[in-house]
Design a protein around this motif. Structure first.
Motif, mmCIF file in Angstrom:
data_model
loop_
_atom_site.group_PDB
_atom_site.id
_atom_site.type_symbol
_atom_site.label_atom_id
_atom_site.label_comp_id
_atom_site.label_asym_id
_atom_site.label_seq_id
_atom_site.Cartn_x
_atom_site.Cartn_y
_atom_site.Cartn_z
ATOM 1 N N ASP A 282 0.823 -1.118 -0.022
ATOM 2 C CA ASP A 282 -0.064 -0.085 -0.057
ATOM 3 C C ASP A 282 0.850 1.246 0.040
ATOM 4 O O ASP A 282 1.963 1.318 0.799
ATOM 5 C CB ASP A 282 -1.005 -0.076 1.169
ATOM 6 C CG ASP A 282 -1.901 1.136 1.040
ATOM 7 O OD1 ASP A 282 -3.156 1.059 0.742
ATOM 8 O OD2 ASP A 282 -1.923 2.105 1.685
ATOM 9 N N TRP A 290 -1.753 -5.592 -0.617
ATOM 10 C CA TRP A 290 -2.821 -6.070 -1.512
ATOM 11 C C TRP A 290 -2.260 -7.110 -2.281
ATOM 12 O O TRP A 290 -1.317 -7.204 -2.963
ATOM 13 C CB TRP A 290 -3.320 -4.976 -2.304
ATOM 14 C CG TRP A 290 -3.557 -3.854 -1.716
ATOM 15 C CD1 TRP A 290 -2.908 -2.738 -1.126
ATOM 16 C CD2 TRP A 290 -5.044 -3.722 -0.780
ATOM 17 N NE1 TRP A 290 -3.876 -1.647 -0.621
ATOM 18 C CE2 TRP A 290 -5.031 -2.345 -0.321
ATOM 19 C CE3 TRP A 290 -5.889 -4.538 -0.860
ATOM 20 C CZ2 TRP A 290 -6.287 -1.887 0.440
ATOM 21 C CZ3 TRP A 290 -7.157 -4.005 -0.103
ATOM 22 C CH2 TRP A 290 -7.297 -2.985 0.577
ATOM 23 N N LYS A 321 -5.565 -9.472 1.250
ATOM 24 C CA LYS A 321 -4.634 -8.488 1.710
ATOM 25 C C LYS A 321 -3.727 -9.196 3.156
ATOM 26 O O LYS A 321 -4.454 -10.135 3.563
ATOM 27 C CB LYS A 321 -5.278 -7.271 2.326
ATOM 28 C CG LYS A 321 -6.455 -7.509 3.319
ATOM 29 C CD LYS A 321 -7.356 -6.288 3.459
ATOM 30 C CE LYS A 321 -8.442 -6.093 4.121
ATOM 31 N NZ LYS A 321 -9.234 -5.076 4.473
#
Length: 344
Positions: A282, A290, A321
């Protein structure tokens, strides 16, 4: 060939629900994709044809390559206009939840707003195991996309004759993007009957394809080459691979939302390859990775996503995730692949 989804009683219930309300809010999932937006925008336009006041709320930013979609300018982004979105939810008669199976996929803040508002809810979705409290649920995990479901519903409600080109365009975009250009989860003959009916509404399917897949920047093209040459890890003889995109990689290639779209499919071009996994750090939150998974044939990447990556999805296209460093995420991926070695 029939494309009806609902029983006569279910159609009557849905028609009665629509007649009974005036103000409707439609909500899709975070990181909205072509199917989330396509189904939401088409359903919104259909409801407006029924003289309803309709607002579409997206939890957060969606990729630039979806900004051409008819009607998207009217979408209310919760992360930008939370007060307006809250007021719309509190004042509506019906919330339509599209393209998600659990409220957590709207984001923690919007999930709380929806839970507190406790409005009558209609679910239209194609993901497994929905757990949202509804007055009616239209859930068909075996279908290609939520957009396909929306088309079938509009058709079964008698709305095809009045379907506009913009509605048909959004539906086709959703169906196309959620099947990778009709390369997976798209073997049902009904899909192509629906496409012919959308074409009859004057859509330009070639232009829709270009609007999605031929709009990347030179930075995205260079990121693609970098990932395939420097970052791709092929785990022979298991016929699986993974790659990482770090924060530093994103800064180097001026990453914007949507630039990772489709990259995870490319390793599947290798002969006999069965599984591809993407790990993307991220850009803002620490220790959030992710995960995207793509597979071919009967390899269940949705099962792997649920077991190892706090996610789920479809057999050949899933996501999830991890809350860890990128290095720890790589170890999890290798462990996951090894645990499925006998099925690769």
């Amino acid at each position: 060939m029939g494309i009806e989804l609902l029983t006569d009683n279910e159609v009557a219930q849905l028609r009665s629900l629509i007649v009974s309300v005036r103000d409707v809010v439609i909500i899709c999932h975070v990181n909205a994709d072509g199917d989330a937006l396509g189904s939401s925008l088409a359903w919104a336009e259909y409801l407006r044809q029924q003289s309803k006041s309709v607002h579409v709320i997206a939890p957060d930013q969606y990729p630039d390559f979806l900004h051409w979609m008819p009607g998207q300018m009217g979408i209310v982004r919760y992360d930008k206009k939370s007060d307006e979105a809250k007021a719309l939810i509190q004042g509506c008669d019906l919330v339509c939840i599209l393209d998600l199976n659990v409220l957590s996929r709207t984001g923690s803040e919007l999930e709380n707003v929806l839970s507190e508002a406790d409005k009558p809810t209609l679910l239209i979705d194609h993901h497994l195991n929905p757990s949202i409290k509804t007055v009616q649920s239209v859930s068909f995990p075996e279908l290609s996309s939520t957009s396909e479901i929306v088309f079938r519903l509009i058709h079964q409600l008698g709305g095809y004759d009045n379907m506009t080109r913009s509605m048909a365009t959004n539906i086709y975009c959703g169906m196309m993007t959620d099947t990778g250009g009709f390369t997976y989860n798209s073997n049902q003959p009904e899909i192509y009957a629906i496409i012919s009916m959308l074409l009859a509404k004057g859509i330009d399917k070639d232009k829709i394809y270009r609007n999605i897949y031929h709009v990347f920047s030179i930075d995205r093209l260079r990121l693609t080459g970098y990932v395939l040459y420097q970052k791709l890890r092929v785990l022979t003889p298991l016929r699986a691979s993974y790659y990482t995109i770090s924060k530093e990689d994103q800064r180097r290639f001026h990453f914007i939302k949507g630039d990772a779209e489709g990259l995870v499919n490319l390793p599947l071009q290798m002969r006999n390859h069965r599984l591809s996994i993407s790990l993307r750090e991220d850009s803002e939150k620490p220790n959030l990775i992710w995960v995207s998974l793509r597979s071919v044939d009967d390899f269940p990447c949705n099962e792997m996503a649920q077991k190892f990556f706090n996610g789920g999805g479809h057999k050949n296209a899933s996501g999830g995730k991890l809350f860890c460093s990128l290095q720890e995420a790589e170890k999890t991926v290798r462990d996951a692949i090894q645990s499925y070695a006998s099925r690769l």
